[in-house]
Write an enzyme that holds these catalytic residues in place. Structure first.
Site, PDB file in Angstrom:
ATOM      1  N   TRP A   1      -6.978  11.509   4.612  1.00  0.00           N
ATOM      2  CA  TRP A   1      -6.779  11.988   3.236  1.00  0.00           C
ATOM      3  C   TRP A   1      -5.380  11.649   2.710  1.00  0.00           C
ATOM      4  O   TRP A   1      -4.623  12.515   2.290  1.00  0.00           O
ATOM      5  CB  TRP A   1      -7.008  13.493   3.174  1.00  0.00           C
TER       6      TRP A   1
ATOM      7  N   TYR B   1     -16.669   1.015   8.517  1.00  0.00           N
ATOM      8  CA  TYR B   1     -15.210   1.090   8.435  1.00  0.00           C
ATOM      9  C   TYR B   1     -14.637   1.777   9.674  1.00  0.00           C
ATOM     10  O   TYR B   1     -13.712   1.271  10.325  1.00  0.00           O
ATOM     11  CB  TYR B   1     -14.795   1.843   7.158  1.00  0.00           C
TER      12      TYR B   1
ATOM     13  N   LYS C   1     -12.145   0.279  12.755  1.00  0.00           N
ATOM     14  CA  LYS C   1     -10.857   0.884  13.110  1.00  0.00           C
ATOM     15  C   LYS C   1     -10.830   1.282  14.585  1.00  0.00           C
ATOM     16  O   LYS C   1      -9.801   1.165  15.260  1.00  0.00           O
ATOM     17  CB  LYS C   1     -10.572   2.106  12.224  1.00  0.00           C
TER      18      LYS C   1
ATOM     19  N   ASP D   1      -9.341   9.283  10.772  1.00  0.00           N
ATOM     20  CA  ASP D   1     -10.288  10.321  11.198  1.00  0.00           C
ATOM     21  C   ASP D   1     -11.718   9.782  11.238  1.00  0.00           C
ATOM     22  O   ASP D   1     -12.592  10.373  11.870  1.00  0.00           O
ATOM     23  CB  ASP D   1     -10.216  11.519  10.250  1.00  0.00           C
TER      24      ASP D   1
ATOM     25  N   GLY E   1       0.821  -1.213   0.000  1.00  0.00           N
ATOM     26  CA  GLY E   1       0.000   0.000   0.000  1.00  0.00           C
ATOM     27  C   GLY E   1       0.850   1.256   0.000  1.00  0.00           C
ATOM     28  O   GLY E   1       2.084   1.211  -0.011  1.00  0.00           O
ATOM     29  N   GLN E   2       0.172   2.403   0.036  1.00  0.00           N
ATOM     30  CA  GLN E   2       0.862   3.691  -0.039  1.00  0.00           C
ATOM     31  C   GLN E   2       1.794   3.929   1.148  1.00  0.00           C
ATOM     32  O   GLN E   2       2.971   4.243   0.983  1.00  0.00           O
ATOM     33  CB  GLN E   2      -0.160   4.830  -0.107  1.00  0.00           C
TER      34      GLN E   2
ATOM     35  N   ALA F   1      -4.871  -2.605   6.182  1.00  0.00           N
ATOM     36  CA  ALA F   1      -6.262  -2.384   6.607  1.00  0.00           C
ATOM     37  C   ALA F   1      -7.205  -2.573   5.433  1.00  0.00           C
ATOM     38  O   ALA F   1      -6.805  -2.469   4.274  1.00  0.00           O
ATOM     39  CB  ALA F   1      -6.433  -0.978   7.172  1.00  0.00           C
TER      40      ALA F   1
END
Length: 285
Positions: free
Chosen positions: A150, A125, A129, A102, A10-11, A60
Site C-alpha cells: 500500500w 504479478y 515478484k 505483500d 517512481g515513488q 518493477a
C-alpha cells in the site's frame, strides 16, 4: 558509499535517492530510459562501469491487473530484470536490496504473515515478484528482500492522491472495507532502506508503517486529516470486482526488523499527516 537505485522515476526510488543524497552518500538514480534492465549485457556493462557498493532495486512492473494480460512484459521486468541486476551485483560483489510485495502471499486468514512464511501468490504479478525473490537468494550472498504494501509517496500516483482527486467532484465514495493491510510512506521507507544498506544484517524483512487498517479506514483518515467532507461507505471486495482478486489479508509481521535492531516506521496515521503536509509544500513550490 556509492549506491545505484533503479526505479528512480517512481515513488520509492525517488525518495531513496533524495534521502541518500541528504546523508552525503553517492546516489545514482536511474529509470527505464537510462537503462533497460531486461537487457543482460547492457546491465552488466552499466553496473560494472558505475561500480556501486550497493544496488537498491526499486524498479518493477506493478500494474497488478494489466499483468494478467501482459505476462511477457511483467516477467521480463520483474524476473529477468531482477536476475540481470543480481548477476551484475554478484560480478562486482555489491550488496543488493530487492523490493518485494505483500502479493507474494495468498491474502487469506487474519494473522499477519511472518517473514519466514512460505509465499503462495494467487496473481501473476505476485508470482513474478516471488520468482524474483528466489533468484536473489539463489544468486547472491549479500541480499536483503524487503516486502512492502500500500505504497504512497510524493513522486507518482497512489491511493491518497486518488482519494483527494475524487473528493474534488464527489461527496460520497464507496471504498473496499474488508481488505486489511498497512500503508507504506516512501519517505519513511527510504530512511529504513538507507539504514539497511549500510548494515550487513541480510535477510527477508517486512517494512510498512505500523498499524493495520482497511482501504475504507485509510480513506476516512485521509479525508479527516485533509478536512474534506466526503462520506466513505465501506463495501465488500465482491462489490468492487477487479481483474485480479486483491488479498483480504495484507497484514505483515515486522518482527524481524525489531530483532535486528532497525527502528520500525511510525504509525500509518502519522505518516498520512506528514505526507499531506509534504503534498501542500510541494504544491506551494
Amino acid at each position: 558509499m556509492k549506491v545505484l537505485v533503479t526505479g528512480y522515476t517512481g515513488q520509492l526510488g525517488h525518495d531513496v535517492v533524495q534521502y541518500g543524497v541528504k546523508l552525503g552518500l553517492n546516489m545514482v538514480g536511474i529509470g527505464s530510459k537510462d537503462l533497460d534492465i531486461t537487457n543482460q549485457s547492457k546491465v552488466l556493462d552499466y553496473v560494472k562501469k558505475i561500480n556501486p557498493e550497493a544496488i537498491i532495486h526499486c524498479a518493477a512492473y506493478t500494474a497488478v491487473d494489466k499483468a494478467e494480460d501482459n505476462k511477457d512484459m511483467c516477467w521480463e521486468v520483474n524476473v529477468e530484470g531482477t536476475k540481470n541486476l543480481a548477476l551484475a551485483a554478484k560480478d562486482i560483489n555489491a550488496k543488493f536490496i530487492y523490493i518485494s510485495t505483500d502479493y507474494v502471499f495468498n491474502g487469506e486468514g487474519e494473522t499477519p504473515f511472518k517473514e519466514k512464511d512460505k509465499p503462495n501468490p494467487v496473481g501473476y504479478y505476485g508470482l513474478t515478484k516471488y520468482e524474483g525473490e528466489k533468484l536473489v537468494k539463489q544468486l547472491l550472498n549479500k541480499w536483503f528482500i524487503v516486502r512492502i504494501s500500500w505504497v504512497f509517496g510524493i513522486n507518482g500516483n497512489n491511493f491518497v492522491k486518488t482519494m483527494l482527486r475524487l473528493a474534488e467532484s464527489q461527496t460520497e465514495l464507496n471504498v473496499v472495507g474488508d481488505q486489511i493491510g498497512s500503508p507504506t510512506y516512501t519517505f519513511d521507507l527510504a530512511h529504513l532502506l538507507i539504514d539497511m544498506v549500510q548494515s550487513e544484517k541480510y535477510g527477508t524483512y517486512h517494512c510498512s508503517n505500523e498499524g493495520f487498517c482497511s482501504w475504507a479506514e485509510f480513506a476516512k483518515e485521509i479525508f479527516s486529516q485533509a478536512n474534506v467532507g466526503v462520506k466513505v461507505n465501506p463495501i465488500s471486495t465482491e462489490e468492487y470486482p477487479t481483474r485480479v482478486v486483491r488479498p483480504k489479508n495484507s497484514r505483515m509481521s515486522k518482527q524481524k526488523l525489531v530483532e535486528n535492531g532497525f527502528t520500525p516506521l511510525s504509525n500509518w496515521q502519522d505518516a498520512v499527516k506528514r505526507y499531506l503536509r509534504e503534498l501542500i509544500n510541494t504544491e506551494v513550490k
